[in-house]
Design an enzyme around this catalytic site. Structure first.
Site, PDB file in Angstrom:
ATOM      1  N   LYS A   4      35.630  40.956  45.162  1.00  0.00           N
ATOM      2  CA  LYS A   4      36.877  40.364  44.940  1.00  0.00           C
ATOM      3  C   LYS A   4      36.563  39.115  43.924  1.00  0.00           C
ATOM      4  O   LYS A   4      35.667  38.461  44.103  1.00  0.00           O
ATOM      5  CB  LYS A   4      37.472  39.965  46.384  1.00  0.00           C
ATOM      6  CG  LYS A   4      38.949  39.911  46.434  1.00  0.00           C
ATOM      7  CD  LYS A   4      39.778  41.191  46.279  1.00  0.00           C
ATOM      8  CE  LYS A   4      41.202  40.935  46.538  1.00  0.00           C
ATOM      9  NZ  LYS A   4      41.577  42.125  47.195  1.00  0.00           N
TER      10      LYS A   4
HETATM   11  N1  GLU Z   1      43.386  44.489  44.890  1.00  0.00           N
HETATM   12  C1  GLU Z   1      43.635  45.878  45.244  1.00  0.00           C
HETATM   13  C2  GLU Z   1      43.012  45.887  46.719  1.00  0.00           C
HETATM   14  O1  GLU Z   1      43.031  45.056  47.486  1.00  0.00           O
HETATM   15  C3  GLU Z   1      42.946  46.918  44.556  1.00  0.00           C
HETATM   16  C4  GLU Z   1      41.729  46.892  44.091  1.00  0.00           C
HETATM   17  C5  GLU Z   1      41.336  47.767  43.034  1.00  0.00           C
HETATM   18  O2  GLU Z   1      42.065  48.531  42.821  1.00  0.00           O
HETATM   19  O3  GLU Z   1      39.747  47.878  42.658  1.00  0.00           O
HETATM   20  O4  GLU Z   1      42.728  46.883  47.408  1.00  0.00           O
END
Ligand code: GLU
Length: 417
Positions: free
Chosen positions: A106
């Protein structure tokens, strides 16, 4: 410890509780309590008035065991190392539960994107990519949209990375515009995944979806798609909210009309086809389906006992605190679809986007949707089955499957050196 914020501690505690049920190799579990790598950068950015502002940015890779790190990049004033690390850990369990060949990661930049001009956002994003260039790559860590970022931000990331490495590398990021080799269906993927889970949950509890009343907190990329898709299936959307507050109408709201209003005014504030309602009131409204689709820690010890829904579909990441969850567990009559299952549609279709970019071979929208349904419904039924077999709640069952998948891979690979 650097990571110790309430949100991070909460996720470690959750891991400990689940690990105790799994009876897994304690050394592997110990390793998983901390991220593999956390990078903090400062991002000097030229503002439109000529001054320079320095933003704090983070990229945390919780685990890279299953493959490249995968997870969103968020732009929000509350971003901090502990929160980003917690969200990276959650991504590990989510990818594990969906059996995707990705680790959990993240990123975030502490800023208020609503107060930045498009030029400022672009310069900040490009400089952030430059600052983290050594720890990202199509086989190292692949970013995607999250709270406060969008397709355009992903396009800038792709372009900056490509300029630096000297060739077009579309596979560096997912959630890009389709015109630059994003995938069809990514924009709607998280919301659609939520709705597929709701459909399955409704079957489990014999709730006729066509008559269901729905309350949605958050009207961004996820909440707005959930509203549209459920409305199309005949549900009545009785309340929605964004950061400026909520709107309630027992007769039902029109999601397309709300979306147009927000496009024009940027917030829901002032929308007049219903009564004003606070975010707090919204969550405890009587309804069939409650969808928290905003940010974390919205359902807590303050309001968990007062929820009046039949299905709680956690479209946001970690919308329920541990204390809130404890209260929910003691209550009968709420079918919980936990976050790592409910909102996994986004990362599933991100996986499809990455596969298409790596292979330079692109799928139809129908193919994307078919495969999305296959993966998310399969995971849904695995979770339901484990929850029944082991007499555990849905969240525990989902985490057990996700954590076990990651821990197994770590265990088999062994510790280097
Ligand atoms: N931000 C999204 C999540 O929390 C998508 C992450 C992604 O597609 O890599 O799952």
């Amino acid at each position: 410890m650097e990571f110790d914020t309430p949100m991070f501690k909460m996720c470690v505690k959750q891991l400990e509780t689940i690990a105790a049920k799994l009876e897994f190799d304690p050394q592997v579990i110990e390793r998983l309590k901390l991220p593999k790598r956390a990078v903090i950068v400062t991002i000097p950015t030229r503002m439109d008035d000529g001054s320079v502002r320095v933003f704090a940015g983070y990229r945390v890779q919780h685990s890279l065991t299953a493959g490249p790190g995968k997870g969103g990049l968020r732009y929000h004033p509350d971003v901090n190392l502990g929160e980003v690390s917690a969200l990276a850990m959650i991504m590990s369990w989510k990818c594990g539960l969906m059996d995707l060949p990705f680790g959990g990661a993240k990123g975030g930049v502490r800023c208020n994107p609503k107060e930045l001009s498009i030029g400022e956002l672009e310069r900040m994003t490009r400089r952030f990519v430059q600052e983290i260039i050594l720890v990202i790559g199509p086989h190292i860590d692949v970013m995607a949209p999250d709270v406060g970022t969008n397709e355009q931000v992903m396009a800038w990331i792709m372009d900056t990375y490509s300029m630096i490495v000297g060739h077009t590398a579309t596979e560096i990021v997912t959630g890009k515009p389709v015109a630059i080799r994003g995938t069809r269906g990514r924009r709607e993927a998280t919301g659609r995944g939520v709705v597929y889970c709701i459909e399955e949950a409704a079957k489990e509890i014999n709730l006729p979806l066509g008559k269901a009343s729905v309350v949605i907190q958050g009207f961004g990329n996820v909440g707005s798609v959930v509203a549209k898709e459920l409305h199309r299936r005949g549900c009545k959307i009785i309340a929605v909210a964004d950061t400026s507050g909520g709107i309630y109408n027992a007769q039902g709201l029109d999601p397309a009309d709300i979306k147009n209003y927000i496009m024009e005014h940027s917030l829901l504030e002032g929308y007049s086809n219903g009564d004003e309602i606070s975010n707090e009131e919204l969550l405890t409204l009587p309804c069939d389906i409650l969808v928290p689709a905003a940010i974390e820690l919205q359902i807590t010890e303050r309001n968990a006992a007062k929820l009046q829904c039949k299905i709680l579909a956690e479209a946001a990441n970690h919308p329920t605190s541990l204390e809130g969850d404890k209260i929910l567990k003691q209550r009968d009559g709420i079918f919980l679809i936990p976050d790592i299952l409910c909102n996994a549609g986004g990362v599933i279709v991100s996986y499809f986007e990455w596969v298409q970019d790596v292979q330079r071979y692109f799928w139809t929208a129908e193919e994307v949707d078919r495969q999305l349904q296959l993966i998310i419904k399969r995971a849904f039924h695995h979770v339901v089955k484990l929850s029944r077999d082991r007499k555990e709640d849905m969240r525990t069952a989902a985490l057990m499957l996700g954590i076990e998948r990651v821990a197994t891979e770590k265990h088999i690979r062994g510790l280097y050196p």
